[in-house]
Write an enzyme that holds these catalytic residues in place. Structure first.
Site, short mmCIF file in Angstrom:
data_model
loop_
_atom_site.label_atom_id
_atom_site.label_comp_id
_atom_site.label_asym_id
_atom_site.label_seq_id
_atom_site.Cartn_x
_atom_site.Cartn_y
_atom_site.Cartn_z
N ASP A 15 0.11 4.87 2.90
CA ASP A 15 0.54 4.70 4.41
C ASP A 15 -0.55 5.24 5.09
O ASP A 15 -0.19 6.22 5.40
CB ASP A 15 1.77 4.14 4.51
CG ASP A 15 3.07 3.53 3.67
OD1 ASP A 15 3.04 2.53 4.21
OD2 ASP A 15 3.26 4.25 2.55
N ASP B 168 -2.41 9.97 -0.65
CA ASP B 168 -1.64 9.15 0.60
C ASP B 168 -2.21 8.12 0.45
O ASP B 168 -3.00 7.40 0.29
CB ASP B 168 -1.53 9.67 1.70
CG ASP B 168 -0.45 8.96 2.34
OD1 ASP B 168 1.15 8.58 1.95
OD2 ASP B 168 -0.33 8.70 3.47
O1 LIG Z 1 6.39 4.37 11.14
C1 LIG Z 1 6.59 4.84 10.10
N1 LIG Z 1 5.49 5.43 8.73
C2 LIG Z 1 6.18 5.74 7.83
C3 LIG Z 1 7.47 5.72 7.63
C4 LIG Z 1 8.23 5.77 6.01
O2 LIG Z 1 6.68 7.54 4.88
C5 LIG Z 1 6.25 6.54 3.97
C6 LIG Z 1 4.93 6.22 3.52
O3 LIG Z 1 4.86 7.75 3.25
P1 LIG Z 1 3.28 7.95 3.05
O4 LIG Z 1 2.42 8.19 3.72
O5 LIG Z 1 3.51 9.54 2.22
O6 LIG Z 1 2.35 6.83 1.63
C7 LIG Z 1 6.92 5.29 4.12
O7 LIG Z 1 7.26 4.91 2.73
C8 LIG Z 1 8.07 5.54 4.70
O8 LIG Z 1 9.51 5.89 3.94
C9 LIG Z 1 8.29 5.34 8.00
O9 LIG Z 1 9.78 5.01 8.31
N2 LIG Z 1 7.82 5.05 9.37
#
Ligand SMILES: O=c1[nH]cc([C@@H]2O[C@H](COP(=O)(O)O)[C@@H](O)[C@H]2O)c(=O)[nH]1
Length: 229
Positions: A13, A11
């Protein structure tokens, strides 16, 4: 018993990149205007989902007087300037470079779309080239449903050069939706949640291992080459 994994999916973020604080700040800035609080309880529910779904949930749950499209436009205004400041989280660079050096097939599967991914990775382009491929779940025509559905991870698995059974794939996630997605895909999952993330018993039971930091990961516990020091 040592689990034998041959392929790894990351992943982004809150797992590789320290962007969750940036999401919290940009979201709270909009919420402040309407006297609302972006709680970790709500954040834990939206993390990993596509921007459009997040906008719908946020405007509905908080009763913001904005359409989802307006919400996206407003959050993007803030994110445009802060996302390029994203830094790698502790342990991310060491682990990814280690797996790459040992020719372990590695990929990325993120709930992001290309707009936000390009901003967040602008200063880490060489690092993100280490991955065999990247699945941007929010934009990818083959990904029908975002996390907690397994689609993104299954599409990422399919794009490795060799066919691989999901049970041989290790996923690294920080979001409850991501842990559920990996489990639904039949993959192992190391969950690295921020301390404030809501940890329900259901999500805990779907994680193979829970760690406080990527720095604590021991590759050989999953059948991967050990660090040399
Ligand atoms: O506080 C937040 N965290 C994460 C997201 C969302 O989660 C996604 C991240 O996904 P991942 O953890 O799968 O990388 C971001 O692109 C966003 O759309 C969000 O909107 N708000």
């Amino acid at each position: 018993m040592v689990i034998q994994c041959t392929h790894v999916i990351f992943d982004v973020d809150g797992l590789l990149l320290d962007t969750e604080t940036l999401y919290t700040d940009s979201t709270q800035e909009i919420c402040d205007e309407f006297g609302k609080k972006y709680t970790w309880e709500l954040k834990s529910k939206v993390m990993g989902k596509a921007e459009k779904e997040v906008a719908k949930i946020m405007t509905d749950v908080l009763g913001l007087p904005l359409t989802p499209e307006e919400y996206i436009r407003r959050t993007r205004e803030v994110q445009q300037t802060i996302f390029p400041t994203a830094k790698l989280l502790p342990g991310a660079e060491k682990l990814v470079r280690h797996l790459h050096k040992h020719n372990i097939p590695i990929a990325v599967a993120t709930g992001s779309n290309s707009w936000s991914f390009n901003l967040k990775t602008a200063n880490h382009q060489e690092f993100f080239k280490l991955f065999h491929h990247t699945v941007l779940c929010a934009d990818d025509p083959e990904v029908e449903h975002s996390k907690p559905a397994p689609d993104g991870f299954l599409v990422a698995a399919k794009r490795f050069e060799d066919a691989v059974d999901p049970s041989k794939i290790l996923v690294f996630e920080d979001a409850p939706n991501g842990v559920q997605a990996a489990n639904a895909a039949g993959m192992h999952c190391v969950w690295v949640p921020a301390p404030e993330v809501t940890q329900t018993d259901d999500v805990k039971s779907k994680a193979t291992l829970i760690l406080h930091s990527l720095e604590l990961f021991v590759p050989e516990d999953f059948g991967l080459p050990p660090y040399s020091h």
